[in-house]
Design an enzyme around this catalytic site. Structure first.
Site, mmCIF file in Angstrom:
data_model
loop_
_atom_site.group_PDB
_atom_site.id
_atom_site.type_symbol
_atom_site.label_atom_id
_atom_site.label_comp_id
_atom_site.label_asym_id
_atom_site.label_seq_id
_atom_site.Cartn_x
_atom_site.Cartn_y
_atom_site.Cartn_z
ATOM 1 N N ARG A 216 12.144 -2.357 11.038
ATOM 2 C CA ARG A 216 10.924 -1.821 11.977
ATOM 3 C C ARG A 216 10.523 -2.848 13.061
ATOM 4 O O ARG A 216 10.481 -3.946 12.667
ATOM 5 C CB ARG A 216 9.846 -1.708 11.225
ATOM 6 N N LYS B 251 0.614 -1.163 0.004
ATOM 7 C CA LYS B 251 0.149 -0.073 0.080
ATOM 8 C C LYS B 251 0.862 1.344 -0.006
ATOM 9 O O LYS B 251 0.648 2.172 -0.856
ATOM 10 C CB LYS B 251 -0.874 0.277 1.226
ATOM 11 N N ARG C 298 12.048 -6.097 4.922
ATOM 12 C CA ARG C 298 12.151 -4.904 4.670
ATOM 13 C C ARG C 298 13.018 -4.185 5.745
ATOM 14 O O ARG C 298 13.075 -4.698 6.708
ATOM 15 C CB ARG C 298 10.703 -4.209 4.880
ATOM 16 N N ARG D 76 0.150 -9.055 13.176
ATOM 17 C CA ARG D 76 -0.656 -8.031 12.239
ATOM 18 C C ARG D 76 -1.408 -8.797 11.331
ATOM 19 O O ARG D 76 -2.567 -8.268 10.905
ATOM 20 C CB ARG D 76 0.550 -7.259 11.529
ATOM 21 N N ARG E 172 -9.546 0.563 8.950
ATOM 22 C CA ARG E 172 -9.059 -0.601 9.136
ATOM 23 C C ARG E 172 -10.209 -1.456 10.062
ATOM 24 O O ARG E 172 -9.771 -2.890 10.184
ATOM 25 C CB ARG E 172 -7.721 -0.568 9.999
HETATM 26 P P1 AMP Z 1 0.972 0.461 9.432
HETATM 27 O O1 AMP Z 1 2.200 1.121 9.192
HETATM 28 O O2 AMP Z 1 -0.431 0.958 8.603
HETATM 29 O O3 AMP Z 1 1.043 -1.036 9.199
HETATM 30 O O4 AMP Z 1 0.506 0.642 10.811
HETATM 31 C C1 AMP Z 1 1.614 0.556 11.880
HETATM 32 C C2 AMP Z 1 0.527 0.256 12.955
HETATM 33 O O5 AMP Z 1 -0.246 1.578 13.445
HETATM 34 C C3 AMP Z 1 -0.651 -0.808 13.189
HETATM 35 O O6 AMP Z 1 -0.111 -2.086 13.465
HETATM 36 C C4 AMP Z 1 -1.497 -0.244 14.146
HETATM 37 O O7 AMP Z 1 -1.113 -0.346 15.421
HETATM 38 C C5 AMP Z 1 -1.419 1.250 14.106
HETATM 39 N N1 AMP Z 1 -2.403 1.863 12.999
HETATM 40 C C6 AMP Z 1 -2.147 2.311 11.770
HETATM 41 N N2 AMP Z 1 -3.309 2.555 11.403
HETATM 42 C C7 AMP Z 1 -4.453 2.183 11.980
HETATM 43 C C8 AMP Z 1 -5.792 2.344 12.028
HETATM 44 N N3 AMP Z 1 -6.417 2.598 10.818
HETATM 45 N N4 AMP Z 1 -6.409 1.676 12.824
HETATM 46 C C9 AMP Z 1 -5.834 1.440 14.188
HETATM 47 N N5 AMP Z 1 -4.788 1.123 14.285
HETATM 48 C C10 AMP Z 1 -3.617 1.567 13.264
#
Ligand code: AMP
Length: 217
Positions: free
Chosen positions: A160, A13, A127, A171, A88
């Site tokens: 990360r 994404k 990554r 996740r 999400r």
């Molecule tokens: P990402 O980089 O999008 O994978 O987000 C990293 C982390 O941020 C996720 O594993 C969640 O803990 C938090 N996070 C990001 N976006 C959301 C969302 N829309 N709802 C809830 N938690 C989020």
């Protein structure tokens, strides 16, 4: 154009969003990046979400919705946006619809990037990121020139915390339980565009642009 990118962690994404920003000229909004910045700055919000993120769980809906509401009211979102990682949960999708309705707007397209768990896990665990400039590498598909150091900064790349395999698997589980229902939700609203995200990145971008052309027409 108002676009949402939907897909498992590791579906690509963020990478796709960066290309679409150049092609469509609207901002890329990643709630994950916003939370990572909050953690790095040591803000109150950062302290609230740090442990949740480390485990791979989701930040509570109210916190995310509040952050998004504030963000989309900014001037740069007037002509559109590309959301990456939001909504999400079904509750977030409802809240997002309400926010947009209040602003007289709606989502034009939800691009669903489809990948298997194995491909997603392989991509994420390989990554690496430059801690100085933020450039993202992939040891398998986009490796740095010199073993695990940034091509531009010359310093050691890092992984990360939530890209370690056990957290990545968690996740993916969270995604399957809480985010997958959004596929049907947006299908029923007739805005879903499904793309095989296991193909070469250039092909994915080409296909997405072609499908968006149809939405715009
Ligand atoms: P990402 O980089 O999008 O994978 O987000 C990293 C982390 O941020 C996720 O594993 C969640 O803990 C938090 N996070 C990001 N976006 C959301 C969302 N829309 N709802 C809830 N938690 C989020």
């Amino acid at each position: 154009m108002r676009i949402v990118l939907l897909g498992a962690p590791g579906a690509g994404k963020g990478t796709l969003a960066k290309d679409l920003v150049k092609l469509l000229g609207v901002p890329h909004i990643s709630t994950g990046d916003m939370f990572r910045e909050a953690v790095a700055s040591g803000s109150e919000l950062g302290k609230q979400v740090e442990q949740i993120m480390k485990s791979g769980a989701l930040v509570p809906d109210e916190i995310v919705n509040e952050l998004v509401k504030e963000r989309i009211s900014k001037a740069d979102c007037r002509d559109g946006f590309i959301f990456d990682g939001y909504p999400r949960t079904v509750q977030q999708a409802y809240a997002f619809d309400e926010m947009l309705k209040e602003m007289g707007q709606k989502i034009d397209a939800v691009i669903y990037l489809k990948v298997s768990e194995d491909v997603a896990v392989r991509r994420l665990t390989s990554r690496r990121i430059c801690p100085r400039c933020g450039k993202i590498y992939n040891l398998l598909s986009m490796p740095p020139k010199n073993n695990e150091t940034c091509d531009d900064c010359g310093i050691k790349l890092i992984q990360r915390g939530d890209d370690k395999e056990d957290v990545v698997r968690n996740r993916f589980k969270v995604y399957s339980n809480q985010t997958v229902p959004l596929i049907d939700y947006y299908k029923s609203k007739d805005v879903l565009i499904e793309i095989n995200a296991e193909e070469d990145h250039r092909i994915v971008v080409e296909k997405v642009m072609k499908m968006l052309g149809k939405v715009r027409a």
